[in-house]
Design a protein around this motif. Sequence first.
Motif, PDB file in Angstrom:
ATOM      1  N   SER A  55     -13.270  -8.291 -10.326  1.00 10.94           N
ATOM      2  CA  SER A  55     -13.980  -7.342  -9.462  1.00 10.94           C
ATOM      3  C   SER A  55     -13.344  -7.350  -8.071  1.00 10.94           C
ATOM      4  O   SER A  55     -12.567  -8.234  -7.734  1.00 10.94           O
ATOM      5  N   ALA A 106     -10.055  -0.939 -12.414  1.00  6.54           N
ATOM      6  CA  ALA A 106     -10.997   0.105 -12.812  1.00  6.54           C
ATOM      7  C   ALA A 106     -12.084   0.257 -11.754  1.00  6.54           C
ATOM      8  O   ALA A 106     -12.483   1.374 -11.411  1.00  6.54           O
ATOM      9  N   ALA A 107     -12.546  -0.867 -11.221  1.00  7.18           N
ATOM     10  CA  ALA A 107     -13.571  -0.818 -10.162  1.00  7.18           C
ATOM     11  C   ALA A 107     -13.023  -0.092  -8.938  1.00  7.18           C
ATOM     12  O   ALA A 107     -13.714   0.722  -8.317  1.00  7.18           O
ATOM     13  N   ALA A 135     -10.782   2.192  -8.846  1.00  4.04           N
ATOM     14  CA  ALA A 135     -10.627   3.619  -9.130  1.00  4.04           C
ATOM     15  C   ALA A 135     -11.942   4.387  -8.964  1.00  4.04           C
ATOM     16  O   ALA A 135     -11.944   5.591  -8.745  1.00  4.04           O
ATOM     17  N   GLN A 136     -13.052   3.664  -9.077  1.00  2.00           N
ATOM     18  CA  GLN A 136     -14.377   4.288  -8.934  1.00  2.00           C
ATOM     19  C   GLN A 136     -14.796   4.456  -7.481  1.00  2.00           C
ATOM     20  O   GLN A 136     -15.755   5.163  -7.184  1.00  2.00           O
ATOM     21  N   THR A 153     -19.227   2.302  -4.032  1.00  2.00           N
ATOM     22  CA  THR A 153     -18.502   1.760  -5.188  1.00  2.00           C
ATOM     23  C   THR A 153     -18.479   2.748  -6.355  1.00  2.00           C
ATOM     24  O   THR A 153     -17.913   2.470  -7.400  1.00  2.00           O
ATOM     25  N   SER A 154     -19.100   3.906  -6.187  1.00  2.00           N
ATOM     26  CA  SER A 154     -19.007   4.906  -7.247  1.00  2.00           C
ATOM     27  C   SER A 154     -18.751   6.263  -6.615  1.00  2.00           C
ATOM     28  O   SER A 154     -18.860   6.427  -5.402  1.00  2.00           O
ATOM     29  N   GLY A 191     -15.805   7.861  -6.989  1.00  2.00           N
ATOM     30  CA  GLY A 191     -14.374   8.114  -6.979  1.00  2.00           C
ATOM     31  C   GLY A 191     -13.892   8.451  -8.381  1.00  2.00           C
ATOM     32  O   GLY A 191     -14.569   8.174  -9.366  1.00  2.00           O
ATOM     33  N   SER A 192     -12.732   9.075  -8.468  1.00  2.00           N
ATOM     34  CA  SER A 192     -12.180   9.385  -9.787  1.00  2.00           C
ATOM     35  C   SER A 192     -10.676   9.168  -9.728  1.00  2.00           C
ATOM     36  O   SER A 192      -9.889  10.037 -10.061  1.00  2.00           O
TER      37      SER A 192
END
Lengths: 249, 310
Positions: free
Chosen positions: B13, B46-47, B49-50, B157-158, B160-161
């Motif tokens: 993380s 992956a985290a 990227a979000q 933390t969310s 994003g794409s």
Amino acid sequence: MKILVPVKRVVDYNVKVRVKADNTGVDIANVKMSMNPFCEIAVEEAVRLREKSVATEVIAVSAGVVQCQETLRNAMAIGADRGILIETDVELQPLAVAKLLKAIVDKEQPGLVILGKQAIDDDANQTGQMLAALLGWGQATFASKVEVAGDVATVTREIDGGAETVAIKLPAIITTDLRLNEPRYATLPNIMKAKKKQLDIFKPADLGVDVTPRLTTLRVDEPPKRQGGVKVADVAALIDKLKNEAKVI
Amino acid sequence: MANLVIAEHDHGSLKAATLNVISAASAIGGDVHVLVAGHNASAAAAAAAQVAGVSKVLLADSAAHANLLPESAAAQVVAVAAAYSHILAPATAYGKGVAPRVAALLDKAQISDIIKVVDADTFVRPIYAGNAYATVKSSDSVKVVTVRGTAFAAAATSGGSGTVENVMAVADSGLSTFVSAEITKSERPELTAAKIIVSGGRGLGSGEKYREVLTPLADKLNAAMGASRAAVDAGFVPNDYQVGQTGKIVAPDLYIAVGISGAIQHLAGMKDSKVIVAINKDPDAPIFGVADYGLVGDLFEAVPQLVAAL
Ligand SMILES: Cc1cc2nc3c(=O)[nH]c(=O)nc-3n(C[C@H](O)[C@H](O)[C@H](O)COP(=O)(O)OP(=O)(O)OC[C@H]3O[C@@H](n4cnc5c(N)ncnc54)[C@H](O)[C@@H]3O)c2cc1C
Ligand SMILES: Cc1cc2nc3c(=O)[nH]c(=O)nc-3n(C[C@H](O)[C@H](O)[C@H](O)COP(=O)(O)OP(=O)(O)OC[C@H]3O[C@@H](n4cnc5c(N)ncnc54)[C@H](O)[C@@H]3O)c2cc1C
């Protein structure tokens, strides 16, 4: 093995600096100057390594104005064997300092360079790591314990969640944290002896280093002032304020 | 123009400080990319990227990065640096180890510990233990910057794409090896991320007293625990508790200083807290000069009373 210890002359940690009225910098005319405390710790550590016969010679080096000679004499009073001043009136930034130090390393070939982790004036925390990169050496920053055996230094570092131990191949760079050691006081006989120790002076040009600053300070401001000073009568009043006025609990 | 954020992470993380750096990168303008140099670190990538504002994540996954050592990390940054105008790292123990190496390898100056982005070349940073703020302009083509986390809000933390792109990892530098780590175990929030901090100084007298008096208060408030240098030097608490110029910089909603005099080096680390409470028996202690609420009295009486009343 030689140990090189870069030492910086800074405004003494007890001085509360003032921002100049014209916002061009801080007023450091006539304030007390001392060796950066982290550099003192670095000198002490190097001297202890010599006393343990891990090192044969401790060389203190400072870059800056002519008065840096005093800082070098202090380092020699703690026990450094000789000093090198790279004299300049130019405002030195960490990259320039690291390049000057690299030139001295190339000349002296030390096995270890011990620096302070940060200077308490600019608080940049860069010089040691930059020097390590320029030399292609390993680094152990924020050291709280150093052991040297053969060509490896085992260093315990202060990191955010606790402590970490790394082994670095010599030659290498170490930067000191507060609890590495407690520097000794220089005794009067040692202060006298230090006056007779060798001190060589170079200019940046002698070392072929361009020290032109990359950063320009446009202005320096006072930080916002806090409105402190309110006292509460007792614990009940404190809780009332925190709940109803500040609303933080 | 694109900005590269050097992620601090534990492979699985992102560390909270990375989110503040992403905000600083967004403030500069242009695309924000994140480099994750780790080992089996696809979860951290992956985290990343979000995270809101991130358009691309570069993942350098290799055993060379298993222990996050600065020599290999800096080489990794340099390997991908050509595409970027700004390279940013958190001003944490990790970021401070890596960023100056990157700067020197690129022959660029570093701007340390920024608290504000003025424009793409100009930043504000504290000097002299925060007693002055310098506005600094860089003439370098690439800016290497470390970011003071407390000065920039954390990016969400969310939302994003970003895409994750694998990049070739550098070889292990061989210059240093990891031996061991002793991480302080604690159920409490992390000092630099906590909303409330209870901090103790020399006035506590001993490690035993520090724990006996302050732990119940910290428990009640779900607070992190900090300390002055004097308390750390005296062995009351571990080194990483130290708040100050040369310790951790914190800015919680509430900072409660107990038995701390308020030396400038300590104030440098906490004076941006929203609300400061000081408990000290000396009415002239400098800590009262910055405290919103000062309570003059014996901490051994006041703190238990406070705990009882909460
Ligand atoms: C005459 C003069 C005027 C200056 N005026 C300003 C000014 O107005 N504003 C400003 O921002 N900067 C000024 N500087 C530059 C500043 O003093 C620092 O040298 C430089 O910015 C390095 O940053 P730092 O010390 O925070 O580095 P850090 O990376 O924090 O220092 C870490 C360690 O590197 C070593 N080190 C650093 N500098 C030296 C040195 N000079 N000699 C030997 N070892 C060293 C020490 O071991 C130190 O503990 C001036 C310098 C000079 C000589
Ligand atoms: C290079 C350098 C870096 C430093 N970096 C830091 C840093 O990062 N962080 C830091 O904190 N310090 C730092 N310092 C140290 C700093 O200068 C101070 O020495 C330190 O902060 C003092 O800690 P203190 O307030 O706990 O102790 P003291 O100054 O001794 O204060 C103790 C206080 O407790 C009060 N007290 C005692 N008994 C009671 C009681 N029963 N009830 C209520 N109050 C009581 C006293 O009135 C006093 O005000 C640094 C110093 C140097 C030289």
